[in-house]
Design an enzyme around this catalytic site. Structure first.
Site, mmCIF file in Angstrom:
data_model
loop_
_atom_site.group_PDB
_atom_site.id
_atom_site.type_symbol
_atom_site.label_atom_id
_atom_site.label_comp_id
_atom_site.label_asym_id
_atom_site.label_seq_id
_atom_site.Cartn_x
_atom_site.Cartn_y
_atom_site.Cartn_z
ATOM 1 N N LEU A 53 44.819 73.603 57.750
ATOM 2 C CA LEU A 53 45.022 72.183 58.037
ATOM 3 C C LEU A 53 46.424 72.035 58.589
ATOM 4 O O LEU A 53 47.329 72.808 58.246
ATOM 5 C CB LEU A 53 44.883 71.338 56.757
ATOM 6 C CG LEU A 53 43.492 71.188 56.133
ATOM 7 C CD1 LEU A 53 43.595 70.469 54.790
ATOM 8 C CD2 LEU A 53 42.548 70.435 57.059
ATOM 9 N N ASP A 54 46.642 71.043 59.440
ATOM 10 C CA ASP A 54 47.969 70.780 59.959
ATOM 11 C C ASP A 54 48.936 70.496 58.809
ATOM 12 O O ASP A 54 48.530 70.061 57.717
ATOM 13 C CB ASP A 54 47.958 69.573 60.903
ATOM 14 C CG ASP A 54 47.191 69.847 62.185
ATOM 15 O OD1 ASP A 54 46.978 71.029 62.511
ATOM 16 O OD2 ASP A 54 46.807 68.875 62.859
ATOM 17 N N LEU A 55 50.210 70.695 59.069
ATOM 18 C CA LEU A 55 51.248 70.514 58.053
ATOM 19 C C LEU A 55 51.145 69.159 57.364
ATOM 20 O O LEU A 55 51.216 69.062 56.130
ATOM 21 C CB LEU A 55 52.627 70.666 58.715
ATOM 22 C CG LEU A 55 53.845 70.483 57.803
ATOM 23 C CD1 LEU A 55 53.937 71.613 56.788
ATOM 24 C CD2 LEU A 55 55.128 70.406 58.637
#
Length: 208
Positions: A53-55
């Site tokens: 998942l993105d940051l």
């Protein structure tokens, strides 16, 4: 920890924590935390995340315990057999439901991206969407919603509206659904909307 079996570990990633070791996140990342947990338990097998998942996106991350488990779980993602659902608060009033289709940059090429969505709440200011990924391109949801003219709240990279009352991007993976390749059981792993997002969403729609 949202779910655990002999081969699988699914944990809830908070926003702001990287999944892997990367520049600026060499020591503090989700994978390192899981390795530390298993070490404290005295479990010596390797563990690795099967997706990312993105940051600034929160939600469940699926880890495989051992190389064979990682390989089997990785094949599920390659065959698109894992359903991923997200919640996003976006600018403006969207349609009630629809499908986003189009090409997005992916690993140096333009590749087809498909996302289905339905609105859970809407007013002139914002729409709370549930989205289901048909493909898994990097930044897929964020890019497609920006192209649609409804960027995600708090998404500075793609022009989303930013509020002092929202400390992060309003994008959360709320459910993973797949068949456990090791025992054939149907798994539906849910992650509740983080409190800071729920409070902000409630305010947006109570003001309308």
């Amino acid at each position: 920890i949202l779910y655990e079996s002999r081969e699988i570990l699914i944990v809830d990633k908070p926003a702001g924590l990287a999944v892997h070791s990367s520049l600026g996140h060499e020591k503090e990342n989700l994978t390192t935390r899981i390795e530390t947990l298993l070490d404290q338990r005295g479990e010596s097998f390797s563990v690795a995340p099967v997706h990312r998942l993105d940051l600034e996106t929160s939600g469940p991350i699926l880890f495989g315990k051992g190389k064979q488990a990682c390989a089997a779980l990785g094949k599920l993602f390659m065959r698109h057999e894992v359903e991923k659902y997200y919640l996003a608060l976006v600018a403006g009033q969207t349609q009630g439901s629809g499908r986003l289709c189009g090409e997005v940059p992916s690993k140096g090429k333009m590749k087809e991206a498909v996302t289905d969505f339905r609105a859970l709440s809407r007013n002139e200011q914002a729409s709370l969407l549930e989205l289901r990924l048909g493909t898994g391109r990097q930044h897929q949801i964020r890019r497609q919603l920006e192209q649609l003219g409804h960027p995600v709240f708090g998404d500075k990279r793609y022009g989303g509206p930013c509020s002092k009352e929202l400390s992060r991007m309003f994008l959360h993976c709320c459910r993973l659904s797949f068949i456990d390749p090791f025992n054939g059981a149907q798994l539906d792993i849910e992650s509740e909307l983080p409190n800071e997002l729920k409070i902000f969403s409630d305010k947006v729609f109570s003001d309308s």
